[in-house]
Design a protein around this motif. Structure first.
Motif, PDB file in Angstrom:
ATOM      1  N   ARG A  67       0.825  -1.218   0.000  1.00 40.93           N
ATOM      2  CA  ARG A  67       0.000   0.000   0.000  1.00 40.93           C
ATOM      3  C   ARG A  67       0.858   1.267   0.000  1.00 40.93           C
ATOM      4  NH1 ARG A  67      -5.457  -0.692   0.792  1.00 40.93           N
ATOM      5  NH2 ARG A  67      -6.104  -2.568   1.908  1.00 40.93           N
ATOM      6  N   THR A  68       2.076   1.188   0.544  1.00 40.81           N
ATOM      7  CA  THR A  68       2.929   2.374   0.667  1.00 40.81           C
ATOM      8  C   THR A  68       3.782   2.634  -0.566  1.00 40.81           C
ATOM      9  OG1 THR A  68       4.852   1.222   1.616  1.00 40.81           O
ATOM     10  CG2 THR A  68       3.108   1.952   3.154  1.00 40.81           C
ATOM     11  N   ASP A  72      -1.221   4.165  -7.026  1.00 40.60           N
ATOM     12  CA  ASP A  72      -2.481   3.909  -6.322  1.00 40.60           C
ATOM     13  C   ASP A  72      -2.628   2.406  -6.150  1.00 40.60           C
ATOM     14  OD1 ASP A  72      -4.952   4.027  -5.171  1.00 40.60           O
ATOM     15  OD2 ASP A  72      -6.012   4.464  -7.040  1.00 40.60           O
ATOM     16  N   ASN A  73      -2.268   1.900  -4.990  1.00 45.32           N
ATOM     17  CA  ASN A  73      -2.267   0.465  -4.736  1.00 45.32           C
ATOM     18  C   ASN A  73      -3.427  -0.005  -3.880  1.00 45.32           C
ATOM     19  OD1 ASN A  73       0.296  -0.016  -6.082  1.00 45.32           O
ATOM     20  ND2 ASN A  73       1.162   1.194  -4.415  1.00 45.32           N
ATOM     21  N   ASP A  74      -4.208   0.929  -3.357  1.00 47.11           N
ATOM     22  CA  ASP A  74      -5.273   0.535  -2.437  1.00 47.11           C
ATOM     23  C   ASP A  74      -6.276  -0.421  -3.071  1.00 47.11           C
ATOM     24  OD1 ASP A  74      -4.230   1.875  -0.266  1.00 47.11           O
ATOM     25  OD2 ASP A  74      -5.420   3.688  -0.608  1.00 47.11           O
ATOM     26  N   ASP A  78      -6.988  -4.106  -1.780  1.00 46.24           N
ATOM     27  CA  ASP A  78      -8.351  -4.407  -1.325  1.00 46.24           C
ATOM     28  C   ASP A  78      -8.917  -5.622  -2.059  1.00 46.24           C
ATOM     29  OD1 ASP A  78      -8.253  -2.305   0.460  1.00 46.24           O
ATOM     30  OD2 ASP A  78      -9.416  -0.933  -0.810  1.00 46.24           O
ATOM     31  N   SER A 163      -7.046  -7.743   7.832  1.00 45.26           N
ATOM     32  CA  SER A 163      -6.212  -6.544   7.938  1.00 45.26           C
ATOM     33  C   SER A 163      -5.063  -6.791   8.910  1.00 45.26           C
ATOM     34  CB  SER A 163      -7.038  -5.347   8.422  1.00 45.26           C
ATOM     35  OG  SER A 163      -7.361  -5.490   9.787  1.00 45.26           O
TER      36      SER A 163
END
Length: 189
Positions: A67-68, A72-74, A78, A163
């Motif tokens: 994610r970091t 745009d990896n969200d 997800d 998560s």
């Protein structure tokens, strides 16, 4: 058949470790499909354990890092987490029914298809980005972190703990319960 997840050597990185585990998962699916009786139950139990610890480690170590990374990896992460939750739900149903239940073969085949597709998405989209943006020495350190996460991870699927936060809060108690159950099952054989 190996009950423990594949481990990386001292010079292997986290991507190599996870790729080796993906291959091991695929092999275990073949063993489940091609076995009967106690051998099938043993192969299925090894598959359940490997999937549980592998996905937990990815959820705690790999996906948060992804994610970091630049870009745009969200949405990508997800989607992987949703796939992991679905696999856990399917696994839980298969475990409850047992290897001799009606529909087990079909359920394992569907699970195999979705798990291997999930692995291919990671291999195609997530892992190359890790190698591109994370220094090699850090990737080697992450292999150690993944092994540590797997050593403390639950050995059964727990849908809803996809998560890093959920794994941190619930992982240790769930792992303790799972490992006690594993010991009891092992002693009763």
């Amino acid at each position: 058949m190996a009950d423990a997840p594949a481990t990386a050597g001292p010079n292997e990185d986290v991507v190599s470790l996870l790729l080796a585990q993906h291959a091991q998962i695929e092999e275990l699916f073949l063993l489940v499909a091609g076995s009967t009786g106690p051998a099938r139950a043993d192969a299925f139990n090894a598959l359940v354990r490997l999937l549980a610890v592998h996905e937990t480690a990815e959820e705690e170590v790999v996906h948060p890092l992804s994610r970091t990374l630049p870009g745009d990896n969200d949405a990508l992460i997800d989607e992987r987490l949703a796939e992991e939750r679905q696999a856990k739900e399917t696994l839980k149903v298969l475990i409850e029914g047992g290897v001799d239940a009606d529909g087990f073969d079909e359920g394992v085949l569907l699970l195999r298809t979705s798990v291997l597709q999930h692995a291919r998405y990671e291999e195609r989209y997530e892992f190359p980005r890790l190698r591109q943006h994370v220094p090699p020495d850090r990737l080697r350190q992450l292999a150690t972190a993944v092994r540590a996460a797997e050593a403390a991870a639950p050995t059964r699927p727990h849908p809803g703990t996809e998560s890093a936060t959920a794994n941190a809060v619930l992982g240790i108690p769930l792992a303790a319960v799972d490992r006690i159950r594993d010991a009891i099952r092992g002693a009763s054989k």
